[in-house]
Design a protein around this motif. Structure first.
Motif, PDB file in Angstrom:
ATOM      1  N   GLY A  95      11.508  -5.649  36.756  1.00 52.76           N
ATOM      2  CA  GLY A  95      11.573  -5.739  35.306  1.00 52.76           C
ATOM      3  C   GLY A  95      12.011  -7.096  34.821  1.00 52.76           C
ATOM      4  O   GLY A  95      11.840  -7.426  33.639  1.00 52.76           O
ATOM      5  N   LEU A  96      12.630  -7.893  35.723  1.00 56.98           N
ATOM      6  CA  LEU A  96      13.054  -9.236  35.369  1.00 56.98           C
ATOM      7  C   LEU A  96      12.026 -10.280  35.760  1.00 56.98           C
ATOM      8  O   LEU A  96      12.155 -11.452  35.403  1.00 56.98           O
ATOM      9  CB  LEU A  96      14.396  -9.550  36.053  1.00 56.98           C
TER      10      LEU A  96
ATOM     11  N   ASN B 224      11.206 -15.971  39.409  1.00 54.97           N
ATOM     12  CA  ASN B 224      11.712 -16.918  38.417  1.00 54.97           C
ATOM     13  C   ASN B 224      13.192 -17.182  38.665  1.00 54.97           C
ATOM     14  O   ASN B 224      13.710 -16.775  39.721  1.00 54.97           O
ATOM     15  CB  ASN B 224      11.439 -16.409  36.989  1.00 54.97           C
ATOM     16  N   GLU B 225      13.844 -17.841  37.709  1.00 51.92           N
ATOM     17  CA  GLU B 225      15.259 -18.175  37.927  1.00 51.92           C
ATOM     18  C   GLU B 225      16.154 -16.954  37.951  1.00 51.92           C
ATOM     19  O   GLU B 225      17.287 -17.010  38.430  1.00 51.92           O
ATOM     20  CB  GLU B 225      15.735 -19.163  36.846  1.00 51.92           C
ATOM     21  N   ASP B 226      15.579 -15.768  37.481  1.00 51.01           N
ATOM     22  CA  ASP B 226      16.416 -14.558  37.430  1.00 51.01           C
ATOM     23  C   ASP B 226      16.262 -13.677  38.657  1.00 51.01           C
ATOM     24  O   ASP B 226      17.147 -12.869  38.975  1.00 51.01           O
ATOM     25  CB  ASP B 226      16.068 -13.742  36.183  1.00 51.01           C
ATOM     26  N   VAL B 227      15.096 -13.752  39.322  1.00 56.30           N
ATOM     27  CA  VAL B 227      14.846 -12.879  40.467  1.00 56.30           C
ATOM     28  C   VAL B 227      14.164 -13.655  41.585  1.00 56.30           C
ATOM     29  O   VAL B 227      13.426 -14.614  41.350  1.00 56.30           O
ATOM     30  CB  VAL B 227      13.969 -11.665  40.105  1.00 56.30           C
ATOM     31  N   THR B 228      14.426 -13.183  42.808  1.00 53.93           N
ATOM     32  CA  THR B 228      13.659 -13.627  43.961  1.00 53.93           C
ATOM     33  C   THR B 228      12.734 -12.493  44.383  1.00 53.93           C
ATOM     34  O   THR B 228      12.920 -11.342  43.974  1.00 53.93           O
ATOM     35  CB  THR B 228      14.574 -14.001  45.127  1.00 53.93           C
ATOM     36  N   VAL B 229      11.715 -12.801  45.172  1.00 55.17           N
ATOM     37  CA  VAL B 229      10.754 -11.785  45.582  1.00 55.17           C
ATOM     38  C   VAL B 229      10.526 -11.848  47.085  1.00 55.17           C
ATOM     39  O   VAL B 229      10.471 -12.928  47.674  1.00 55.17           O
ATOM     40  CB  VAL B 229       9.417 -11.942  44.833  1.00 55.17           C
TER      41      VAL B 229
ATOM     42  N   ILE C 237       3.444  -5.017  48.425  1.00 56.93           N
ATOM     43  CA  ILE C 237       4.738  -4.614  47.859  1.00 56.93           C
ATOM     44  C   ILE C 237       5.545  -5.864  47.529  1.00 56.93           C
ATOM     45  O   ILE C 237       5.777  -6.714  48.396  1.00 56.93           O
ATOM     46  CB  ILE C 237       5.512  -3.731  48.836  1.00 56.93           C
ATOM     47  N   ASN C 238       5.964  -5.976  46.306  1.00 52.69           N
ATOM     48  CA  ASN C 238       6.868  -7.042  45.873  1.00 52.69           C
ATOM     49  C   ASN C 238       8.227  -6.423  45.585  1.00 52.69           C
ATOM     50  O   ASN C 238       8.355  -5.582  44.678  1.00 52.69           O
ATOM     51  CB  ASN C 238       6.354  -7.755  44.622  1.00 52.69           C
ATOM     52  N   GLU C 239       9.202  -6.822  46.368  1.00 52.61           N
ATOM     53  CA  GLU C 239      10.571  -6.331  46.148  1.00 52.61           C
ATOM     54  C   GLU C 239      11.389  -7.448  45.502  1.00 52.61           C
ATOM     55  O   GLU C 239      11.543  -8.553  46.067  1.00 52.61           O
ATOM     56  CB  GLU C 239      11.219  -5.918  47.470  1.00 52.61           C
ATOM     57  N   TYR C 240      11.856  -7.187  44.287  1.00 53.81           N
ATOM     58  CA  TYR C 240      12.579  -8.195  43.503  1.00 53.81           C
ATOM     59  C   TYR C 240      14.088  -7.952  43.595  1.00 53.81           C
ATOM     60  O   TYR C 240      14.556  -6.804  43.483  1.00 53.81           O
ATOM     61  CB  TYR C 240      12.138  -8.151  42.041  1.00 53.81           C
ATOM     62  N   ALA C 241      14.812  -9.098  43.761  1.00 57.81           N
ATOM     63  CA  ALA C 241      16.289  -9.048  43.803  1.00 57.81           C
ATOM     64  C   ALA C 241      16.836 -10.013  42.763  1.00 57.81           C
ATOM     65  O   ALA C 241      16.376 -11.171  42.660  1.00 57.81           O
ATOM     66  CB  ALA C 241      16.797  -9.416  45.185  1.00 57.81           C
ATOM     67  N   PRO C 242      17.846  -9.611  41.968  1.00 57.32           N
ATOM     68  CA  PRO C 242      18.419 -10.513  40.949  1.00 57.32           C
ATOM     69  C   PRO C 242      19.086 -11.717  41.606  1.00 57.32           C
ATOM     70  O   PRO C 242      19.699 -11.614  42.666  1.00 57.32           O
ATOM     71  CB  PRO C 242      19.438  -9.641  40.232  1.00 57.32           C
TER      72      PRO C 242
END
Length: 559
Positions: free
Chosen positions: A432-433, A486-491, A512-517
């Motif tokens: 979502g980020l 982006n600057e808010d999440v890594t993938v 699958i893209n797993e996003y981490a803040p």
């Protein structure tokens, strides 16, 4: 003058008479004759009347006297009629056709009740099975067998012809009792026919070969005699090398050869002495050219009778039919089993099975087909499967000519297209980020070249795109030019990078893209050259270079 007198005697005889004197003309032996009328048995005269010719009659009750509208009819003889077969076995019969004569020497063959076309035969059969001679001594009130036989015959004629005795005829009380008893219990069904059979009744074969097989059978395992007309030979083997020797056992198979090798048919006859039940009817064979019609008879008591059956062997000029089966197409060898039918109309259908995976031509031949027969080839099962489509191409139907005839059929085997389903999953605590996610789907040389976009800020979920009609063997790649980092999440991305479309199948590619803040303390400023460089590095690490997903028919295709 003598011939004229004989003709006058025939026409002047009462229609119901059993003529025991010289018969007109001469009987001719024929294969159809099973029994021959030899004379009369026990019986006596009767006096009574018949309904007018063609008028129906009521059998629900026996009239107290001859009805007023009836025609006078006084049979000179009412009783049993004697017959004999060629083996000397004798039988007792009754008449079920009072208006027609019979003569000593006339030939008879077994028939059905339907062929006899006599009304109320079921009631007649009840009479026969309940009284003389099937049941000796009945009716018991009769003084002797002559009276018994006459009373039974009069009762039979009531049911078959409407005959009614005069009230003063001494037979009347006995006949009345028989009729009343039979009406009280009702009719019987038709008994089984004499158990001599030839199966099939007709068979055909080439003029230069044998026709058959005919299966010859008799009840109780009785031995049989099988005969064919002059010019034809019987064999007990399909090659026509073992001549038949009589007698033969029940169940023997027989083949027929034409010595002249012409298309003339042959009627074969099988005979055996078998038990025959009371109530079987016997019909005139027409073996006397001067007697066109003769009385219909019914067996009065169980008897041993030489009975026969007949069948026809037909012969034809023959030709052979060969079907040549070939294969074409890029998928030859991948098809399933094939069921090929050579349909020759009334001659029959010939079915051939070709195993799955055949690659080389197949030839099937049917021999000895009648000239003039029209044959065509069809395929109930052409070998199509999930993976391949088989398209048969047939030559035109062929009309059989003497010699060799050919039909051709080619099965073109092609791989079925497959499908590609691209599934993109957004997951992780940072879902979502992320920024916009871009997938690039490429199949073949420009067959599919499409961008699949998932808007920025999309919540965790799986998003699919389907592509159908992709030729088997096509290579599909899925890449991710923009991963959403982006600057808010890594993938962290994982999934299939490249797949090959399989025939007739759906191939699913999951990315699958797993996003981490990104912790706040680690975030870079949004301005400045250094920040842009780092973002580019993070985003680049999330790209699946050449990630390919294979699925079905293309949603958008380029030619």
């Amino acid at each position: 003058m003598g011939a004229l007198l004989a003709a006058l005697v025939v026409t002047a005889l009462p229609a119901q008479a059993v003529f025991s004197g010289p018969q007109p003309g001469t009987a001719v032996p024929t294969a159809e004759v099973e029994i021959t009328m030899t004379g009369t048995g026990v019986g006596t005269a009767a006096t009574g009347g018949l309904p007018p010719v063609g008028e129906t009659f009521d059998i629900s009750t026996y009239p107290p006297d001859v009805p007023a509208n009836y025609e006078a009819d006084n049979p000179s003889f009412a009783g049993t009629i004697l017959t004999a077969d060629a083996e000397g076995n004798t039988q007792e019969m009754y008449c079920i056709d009072i208006r027609t004569s019979t003569y000593s020497g006339l030939g008879y063959e077994s028939g059905t009740w339907g062929e006899a076309n006599v009304p109320n035969v079921g009631y007649v059969n009840r009479v026969l099975n309940s009284y003389y001679p099937d049941q000796p001594g009945l009716p018991a009130e009769a003084a002797n067998d002559s009276i018994r036989a006459a009373a039974v015959q009069a009762a039979i004629w009531f049911f078959s012809d409407g005959f009614v005795l005069q009230d003063i005829d001494p037979l009347r009380p006995l006949t009345q009792g028989i009729i009343d008893a039979v009406l009280a219990v009702g009719p019987l069904t038709e008994p089984p026919a004499p158990d001599v059979t030839i199966d099939p009744p007709v068979a055909a074969g080439p003029v230069d070969g044998v026709t058959g097989p005919f299966t010859i059978s008799a009840g109780g395992g009785a031995a049989l005699t099988v005969e064919a007309p002059a010019g034809f030979t019987l064999f007990t083997d399909p090659a026509g090398t073992v001549p038949l020797v009589n007698p033969v056992a029940s169940g023997t198979q027989v083949w027929v050869r034409s010595a002249a090798q012409t298309t003339d048919p042959a009627v074969i006859t099988a005979s055996a002495v078998v038990p025959v039940e009371t109530g079987n009817v016997y019909l005139y064979t027409g073996n006397n050219p001067d007697v066109t019609e003769a009385q219909k008879l019914i067996l009065a008591a169980n008897a041993e009778i030489e009975s026969n059956a007949q069948a026809t062997a037909e012969f034809f000029v023959a030709g052979d039919l060969t079907v040549n089966k070939a294969f074409a197409g890029e998928a030859v060898g991948s098809q399933g089993a094939i069921v090929l039918t050579m349909d020759c109309g009334p001659i029959g259908a010939f079915v051939f099975e070709i195993p799955a995976g055949a690659t080389t031509p197949v030839t099937e031949t049917v021999t000895d087909l009648p000239v003039g027969t029209v044959c065509l080839v069809t395929e109930e099962v052409a070998g199509s499967t999930t993976e391949v489509t088989v398209t048969p191409t047939f030559s035109d139907p062929v009309t059989i000519a003497e010699g060799e005839n050919v039909l051709a059929v080619t099965n073109t085997v092609e791989f079925n297209p497959g499908s590609l389903v691209v599934a993109k999953t957004i997951s992780g605590s940072g879902a979502g980020l992320q920024d916009e996610v871009v997938l690039h789907i490429q199949c073949g040389n420009g067959l599919i070249d499409e961008i699949f976009v998932i808007p920025e800020g999309t919540s965790a979920d799986t998003f699919t795109q389907r592509y159908d009609g992709i030729p088997a063997g096509t290579v599909c790649r899925v890449t991710e030019p923009a991963s959403g980092a982006n600057e808010d999440v890594t993938v962290e991305s994982s999934g299939t990078a490249e797949v090959t479309i399989l025939p007739g199948q759906e191939v699913a590619a999951e990315v699958i893209n797993e996003y981490a803040p990104v912790p706040v303390t680690e975030r870079l400023p949004r301005t400045g050259a250094d920040g842009a460089t780092v973002l580019g590095a993070v985003a680049g690490a999330a790209v699946l270079a050449g990630s390919v997903l294979v699925l079905g028919t293309s949603r958008r295709r380029r030619s």
